[in-house]
Motif scaffolding. Structure first.
Motif, PDB file in Angstrom:
ATOM      1  N   GLN A 295      -7.133  31.322  12.482  1.00  0.00           N
ATOM      2  CA  GLN A 295      -5.823  30.724  12.764  1.00  0.00           C
ATOM      3  C   GLN A 295      -5.864  29.783  13.965  1.00  0.00           C
ATOM      4  O   GLN A 295      -4.910  29.041  14.204  1.00  0.00           O
ATOM      5  CB  GLN A 295      -4.784  31.831  13.004  1.00  0.00           C
TER       6      GLN A 295
ATOM      7  N   THR B 193      -5.861  19.570   4.773  1.00  0.00           N
ATOM      8  CA  THR B 193      -5.966  19.732   3.320  1.00  0.00           C
ATOM      9  C   THR B 193      -7.218  18.999   2.841  1.00  0.00           C
ATOM     10  O   THR B 193      -7.727  18.095   3.533  1.00  0.00           O
ATOM     11  CB  THR B 193      -4.743  19.146   2.607  1.00  0.00           C
TER      12      THR B 193
ATOM     13  N   ILE C 245      -7.156  28.272   4.750  1.00  0.00           N
ATOM     14  CA  ILE C 245      -6.016  29.027   5.257  1.00  0.00           C
ATOM     15  C   ILE C 245      -4.747  28.230   4.984  1.00  0.00           C
ATOM     16  O   ILE C 245      -4.589  27.107   5.473  1.00  0.00           O
ATOM     17  CB  ILE C 245      -6.144  29.298   6.774  1.00  0.00           C
ATOM     18  N   ASP C 246      -3.858  28.806   4.173  1.00  0.00           N
ATOM     19  CA  ASP C 246      -2.593  28.138   3.834  1.00  0.00           C
ATOM     20  C   ASP C 246      -2.826  26.725   3.307  1.00  0.00           C
ATOM     21  O   ASP C 246      -2.140  25.777   3.668  1.00  0.00           O
ATOM     22  CB  ASP C 246      -1.659  28.092   5.053  1.00  0.00           C
ATOM     23  N   GLY C 247      -3.834  26.596   2.466  1.00  0.00           N
ATOM     24  CA  GLY C 247      -4.118  25.318   1.837  1.00  0.00           C
ATOM     25  C   GLY C 247      -4.905  24.347   2.685  1.00  0.00           C
ATOM     26  O   GLY C 247      -5.194  23.228   2.238  1.00  0.00           O
ATOM     27  N   LYS C 248      -5.263  24.751   3.913  1.00  0.00           N
ATOM     28  CA  LYS C 248      -5.993  23.860   4.810  1.00  0.00           C
ATOM     29  C   LYS C 248      -7.400  24.402   5.079  1.00  0.00           C
ATOM     30  O   LYS C 248      -7.578  25.589   5.347  1.00  0.00           O
ATOM     31  CB  LYS C 248      -5.234  23.676   6.120  1.00  0.00           C
TER      32      LYS C 248
END
Length: 410
Positions: A93, A99, A124-127
């Motif tokens: 994080q 992306t 993580i979360d699309g990235k």
């Protein structure tokens, strides 16, 4: 006086342009690996006068993680981490992510060119929060001269379990007393992980809530015990390097980082090949060095641009890094004619890259590995408990670690 002031101002502007931004990259690279990276950094600095990259080495995973934790908290971390993938879970994080489209359109890096198994866990979360540059993969090193002595084809090393066992048995008569043809340290847990994956297992369940290694772990231990009983693998802790270099032992299943030294030391007698499939599943142990940027260090757009410029340079010149003894994380390079011609040994081993298995991205993987190692020692070195007993006790110990972890993060 006016001319002197103008010259001084010009000098300040020139120096500021030449080294306008300094980027620190922390790596675990020592020895020859570190020297290769130093050369790459020097070439970059010479061709990018507006950016200076400083290479800082911290070999220990624990020390690196401690320095990264303190650096993130105080905003004094390196702008770039060249970090072992299994050291990353605590910090996912905290790394700057983009992306896949942003990586490609803004920075010229196509993450779809990275082997999926190597990229796994870094989205993580699309990235994508890290760019794997390499794969340090297991391969089989063997002594061609010893193979020829017992009638084995030096150009056709074993590929299956049956072929491997038969070849090792054939090598026993020329192996000095006290050694084994496959002279590997049975206490080296990475060998067990490799065989665990080759038997279709994994360390933890997908949700990281329970251990998942017992069944395949038992089979891996039984295979190693069988090889010990046959005189193929040592019964006790061993130091394989000297025996392999001297030609007394014949085979190692080991990391790609050893391939350059063995080529230099053994010359024409050195053979290299993909690892044989000793279990039921096509898999090979591996890991990666990943390029990642702590968010707090790249908030300034100019610093971010400088850091990504160097990352792109490494991406574009990755084949220079593979010469240090790493295989490509990039599919296009692994399959390229350029790699085949420049680094044929790396090309051969890299053909297994799609089957690489890596440690799951769980923060306490190192602690779990250390716990399992205690029971592997009892099974494979002390021979004091059976594989079934050892894996049962290891499961219990790992479950305690998991339960404690999840009770604290809820």
């Amino acid at each position: 006086m006016k001319k002197l002031m103008c010259l001084a101002l010009a000098l300040i502007v020139f120096v500021g342009f030449s080294f306008g931004i300094t980027i620190t990259m922390m790596t675990p690279l020592t020895g020859a690996d570190g020297a290769y990276m130093d050369e790459i950094v020097a070439k970059f600095n010479a061709t990018h006068p507006g950016i200076e990259v400083v290479h800082v080495v911290v070999e220990s995973s624990l020390d690196m993680k401690n320095k990264l934790s303190m650096g993130i908290a105080s905003k004094t971390a390196p702008e770039i981490m060249f970090i072992r993938k299994f050291d990353m879970p605590l910090y996912l994080q905290h790394f700057k992510g983009f992306t896949p489209e942003e990586w490609l359109n803004n920075y010229g890096i196509d993450v779809n060119d990275i082997f999926p198994g190597v990229l796994e866990g870094l989205v993580i979360d699309g990235k994508v929060v890290g760019i794997p540059l390499d794969i340090w993969i297991f391969y089989m090193a063997y002594n061609k001269a010893n193979f020829a002595k017992v009638g084995l084809d030096p150009e056709n090393p074993p590929k299956t379990r049956d072929e491997f066992i038969a070849a090792m048995e054939a090598l026993i008569p020329i192996t000095p007393a006290g050694l084994t043809p496959y002279y590997e340290n049975p206490a080296w847990t990475w060998i067990w992980f490799h065989l665990l994956w080759q038997h279709g297992g994994d360390l933890l369940t997908d949700d990281f809530k329970k251990p998942a290694f017992a069944k395949a772990g038992i089979e891996a231990c039984k295979l190693m015990l069988m090889m010990q009983e046959k005189g193929i693998l040592p019964m006790q802790v061993a130091d394989p390097g000297v025996s392999f270099q001297s030609g007394d032992s014949s085979v190692l299943i080991t990391g790609i980082w050893t391939i350059q030294p063995w080529m230099q030391q053994l010359g024409k007698d050195f053979g290299y090949a993909v690892v044989p499939q000793l279990g039921t599943t096509k898999a090979v142990f591996g890991g990666s060095h990943v390029l990642a940027m702590p968010k707090v260090m790249v908030e300034d757009p100019k610093v971010l641009q400088a850091a990504t410029t160097f990352i792109k340079y490494l991406w574009d010149n990755a084949i220079d890094w593979y010469a240090a003894g790493q295989t490509p994380a990039r599919i296009s390079i692994a399959e390229s004619q350029e790699l085949k011609e420049k680094l044929p040994h790396i090309y051969v081993v890299s053909q297994e890259s799609e089957y690489v298995k890596q440690f799951q991205m769980f923060p306490l993987i190192s602690e779990i590995e250390a716990e399992i190692a205690v029971y592997l020692d009892e099974i494979l070195v002390l021979h004091s408990i059976s594989p079934e007993e050892g894996m049962k006790e290891a499961e219990f110990a790992v479950q305690e670690i998991l339960d404690d972890y999840w009770s604290r993060v809820k």
